[in-house]
Design an enzyme around this catalytic site. Sequence first.
Site, mmCIF file in Angstrom:
data_model
loop_
_atom_site.group_PDB
_atom_site.id
_atom_site.type_symbol
_atom_site.label_atom_id
_atom_site.label_comp_id
_atom_site.label_asym_id
_atom_site.label_seq_id
_atom_site.Cartn_x
_atom_site.Cartn_y
_atom_site.Cartn_z
ATOM 1 N N VAL A 199 0.861 -1.180 0.000
ATOM 2 C CA VAL A 199 0.000 0.000 0.000
ATOM 3 C C VAL A 199 0.898 1.231 0.000
ATOM 4 O O VAL A 199 1.925 1.258 0.685
ATOM 5 C CB VAL A 199 -0.926 0.023 1.233
ATOM 6 C CG1 VAL A 199 -1.745 1.312 1.270
ATOM 7 C CG2 VAL A 199 -1.845 -1.188 1.251
ATOM 8 N N CYS A 200 0.508 2.230 -0.786
ATOM 9 C CA CYS A 200 1.209 3.504 -0.836
ATOM 10 C C CYS A 200 2.678 3.277 -1.219
ATOM 11 O O CYS A 200 2.971 2.432 -2.076
ATOM 12 C CB CYS A 200 1.060 4.228 0.507
ATOM 13 S SG CYS A 200 1.456 5.986 0.479
ATOM 14 N N ASN A 201 3.604 4.012 -0.599
ATOM 15 C CA ASN A 201 5.008 3.850 -0.988
ATOM 16 C C ASN A 201 5.668 2.630 -0.369
ATOM 17 O O ASN A 201 6.877 2.448 -0.494
ATOM 18 C CB ASN A 201 5.818 5.125 -0.720
ATOM 19 C CG ASN A 201 5.830 5.546 0.730
ATOM 20 O OD1 ASN A 201 5.431 4.797 1.613
ATOM 21 N ND2 ASN A 201 6.278 6.771 0.981
#
Length: 226
Positions: free
Chosen positions: A102-104
């Site tokens: 998820v995300c970076n």
Amino acid sequence: MPTALHIGFLLFPHVTQLDLTGPAQILSRVPGAQMHLVWKTRDPVPTDVGFTINPTTTFADCPPLDVLCVPGGFGIEQLFGDAETQAFLRRQGGQARYVTSVCNGSLVLGAAGLLDGYRSACHWMWLPFLARFGAVPVAERIVRDRNRISGGGVTAGIDFGLALAAELAGEDVARTIQLALEYNPQPPFAAGSPEGAGPELVARYRAMVAPRLARVEAVLANTVEL
């Protein structure tokens, strides 16, 4: 009783807690799910908002995972050259049914060599970094490439969690979880993407995070082996 389904989230200092807790809330309701929050020790881990989360197991004691998930956060730059963390991810990622982020957090998977040749999502600000690890950056909220599934920035983790729940237990189960959590987003502003926010707001935000991006650039440049 359903067969045990071991789902593990990497927990690390200064994780963005919603990257982790959003999909964890959803996936915990998948039949048979056994949730694991994994870090080097069982000591409380500080999140990006100041409160702590307690790991449930350590790298050494974590069982083989069916789902490995790496959330993002302010602490990712400390993980790129962290041999212990990278070894854990490679070991679990090499046998997991799904390798996810998820995300970076996708950059951490990339640093572990787990996204080479795979399409992947990431937070829009960090998306270009994926190419450094041989990944193919994709500006979408959820991206699936074979057994790699990734969510975009922060709140995309909830959508990612529902998509993964459908993969694991079927769409009817995922829909039921969505209903139970009353996930029916109606944001008050259309500023949740660069396109919706507009160039002026995007420019201001880029200026705000420029020092952090520079630190990550420096870490990547000085990391001998990713």
